[in-house]
Design a protein around this motif. Sequence first.
Motif, short mmCIF file in Angstrom:
data_model
loop_
_atom_site.label_atom_id
_atom_site.label_comp_id
_atom_site.label_asym_id
_atom_site.label_seq_id
_atom_site.Cartn_x
_atom_site.Cartn_y
_atom_site.Cartn_z
N SER A 132 -1.58 1.20 0.95
CA SER A 132 -0.62 2.01 0.20
C SER A 132 -0.84 1.91 -1.30
CB SER A 132 0.82 1.57 0.53
OG SER A 132 1.12 1.81 1.87
N LEU A 133 -1.14 0.70 -1.78
CA LEU A 133 -1.28 0.49 -3.22
C LEU A 133 -2.69 0.70 -3.76
CD1 LEU A 133 0.96 -2.70 -3.65
CD2 LEU A 133 1.57 -0.30 -4.08
N LEU A 134 -3.70 0.24 -3.00
CA LEU A 134 -5.06 0.23 -3.53
C LEU A 134 -6.07 1.00 -2.69
CD1 LEU A 134 -5.12 -3.59 -4.35
CD2 LEU A 134 -4.69 -1.71 -5.95
N ALA A 135 -5.64 1.54 -1.56
CA ALA A 135 -6.52 2.25 -0.61
C ALA A 135 -7.54 1.33 0.04
CB ALA A 135 -7.22 3.44 -1.27
N VAL A 178 -8.32 -6.68 1.55
CA VAL A 178 -9.28 -7.68 1.07
C VAL A 178 -10.60 -7.54 1.83
CG1 VAL A 178 -9.76 -10.15 0.89
CG2 VAL A 178 -7.48 -9.29 0.34
N GLY A 179 -10.53 -7.44 3.15
CA GLY A 179 -11.75 -7.30 3.95
C GLY A 179 -12.50 -6.01 3.64
N LYS A 180 -11.75 -4.92 3.47
CA LYS A 180 -12.39 -3.64 3.15
C LYS A 180 -13.00 -3.67 1.75
CE LYS A 180 -9.40 -0.84 6.11
NZ LYS A 180 -10.15 -1.20 7.28
N ALA A 181 -12.36 -4.36 0.81
CA ALA A 181 -12.91 -4.47 -0.54
C ALA A 181 -14.22 -5.25 -0.53
CB ALA A 181 -11.90 -5.14 -1.47
N GLN A 186 -12.93 2.01 1.58
CA GLN A 186 -11.54 2.33 1.32
C GLN A 186 -11.08 3.42 2.27
OE1 GLN A 186 -11.11 3.58 -2.73
NE2 GLN A 186 -12.48 5.32 -2.52
N VAL A 187 -9.78 3.55 2.43
CA VAL A 187 -9.20 4.53 3.34
C VAL A 187 -8.52 5.62 2.51
CG1 VAL A 187 -7.50 4.90 5.17
CG2 VAL A 187 -8.88 2.83 5.16
N VAL A 188 -8.89 6.87 2.77
CA VAL A 188 -8.31 8.01 2.08
C VAL A 188 -7.98 9.10 3.11
CG1 VAL A 188 -9.53 7.58 -0.10
CG2 VAL A 188 -10.57 9.06 1.62
N GLN A 189 -7.19 10.06 2.69
CA GLN A 189 -6.93 11.23 3.53
C GLN A 189 -8.22 12.02 3.66
OE1 GLN A 189 -3.24 10.42 4.49
NE2 GLN A 189 -3.94 12.43 5.06
N VAL A 190 -8.38 12.76 4.75
CA VAL A 190 -9.52 13.66 4.86
C VAL A 190 -9.39 14.66 3.71
CG1 VAL A 190 -10.61 15.44 6.26
CG2 VAL A 190 -9.70 13.39 7.35
N GLY A 191 -10.42 14.79 2.92
CA GLY A 191 -10.37 15.64 1.73
C GLY A 191 -10.40 14.82 0.46
N GLY A 192 -10.13 13.50 0.56
CA GLY A 192 -10.28 12.62 -0.59
C GLY A 192 -9.02 12.14 -1.27
N ALA A 193 -7.85 12.72 -0.97
CA ALA A 193 -6.62 12.28 -1.62
C ALA A 193 -6.22 10.90 -1.10
CB ALA A 193 -5.50 13.28 -1.34
N SER A 194 -5.39 10.22 -1.86
CA SER A 194 -4.88 8.92 -1.42
C SER A 194 -4.05 9.11 -0.15
CB SER A 194 -3.99 8.30 -2.50
OG SER A 194 -4.76 8.03 -3.65
N ALA A 195 -4.13 8.14 0.74
CA ALA A 195 -3.37 8.20 1.98
C ALA A 195 -1.89 8.01 1.67
CB ALA A 195 -3.86 7.13 2.95
N SER A 196 -1.04 8.82 2.29
CA SER A 196 0.40 8.70 2.09
C SER A 196 0.92 7.46 2.80
CB SER A 196 1.11 9.95 2.62
OG SER A 196 1.00 9.99 4.04
N PHE A 197 2.11 7.03 2.42
CA PHE A 197 2.71 5.85 3.03
C PHE A 197 2.92 6.07 4.54
CE2 PHE A 197 6.34 3.07 4.11
CZ PHE A 197 5.78 1.85 3.78
N GLY A 198 3.33 7.26 4.91
CA GLY A 198 3.52 7.58 6.33
C GLY A 198 2.21 7.51 7.11
N SER A 199 1.15 8.01 6.52
CA SER A 199 -0.16 7.95 7.16
C SER A 199 -0.63 6.51 7.32
CB SER A 199 -1.20 8.71 6.35
OG SER A 199 -0.94 10.09 6.36
N VAL A 200 -0.37 5.70 6.30
CA VAL A 200 -0.76 4.30 6.36
C VAL A 200 0.03 3.57 7.45
CG1 VAL A 200 -0.69 2.11 5.09
CG2 VAL A 200 -1.56 4.17 3.97
N LEU A 201 1.32 3.86 7.56
CA LEU A 201 2.14 3.23 8.60
C LEU A 201 1.65 3.62 10.00
CD1 LEU A 201 5.84 3.42 7.35
CD2 LEU A 201 4.45 1.39 7.72
#
Length: 164
Positions: free
Chosen positions: A101-104, A107-110, A115-130
């Motif tokens: 939610s905060l950094l996309a 620790v393991g992914k960094a 990183q995890v983003v929405q398809v299309g490149g935007a930041s993932a929304s909180f609902g999508s992350v949940l």
Amino acid sequence: MAHRSESPRPDGPRRGEPLITRREMAGWVDGPGSSISRGRWPGDRLGLPESGSTSLARPMRRVGALFLDWFLAYGLAAWLFGGHPMAVLALFAAMHVIGLSLLATTVGKAIARTQVVQVGGASASFGSVLLRTGLLVLVVPLMIVDPDGRSLHDKAAGTVEIVM
């Protein structure tokens, strides 16, 4: 394997005769490796480059990041809660929800440089992350993979894990 006769029998197939042949099945089933459902490379159908920054993270990189996150959650749970299995799961989920939610990233992914983003490149929304995290802790959605290599938890959340 027995072969079918040219004229179908009204009483059904003969003993040892297959009900349906591989050739008949090939018309409606796309098996793994079918070029119809695949792009030229993993992520091509999503508009991602073949390699480099913003390309789809390959399975070994994603699995490595998952194990690093799980190991960290296990270590924290052992230190704070005596290693209780539910504490491990709760910490793992919390690390994912907060990190994505905060950094996309987590620790393991960094460490794995993803990183995890929405398809299309935007930041993932909180609902999508949940949603993604909820399906991730169930484990089974990880085993259902599309031709691009995205697991069910990413498809359901509309997210993609890319290389940083």
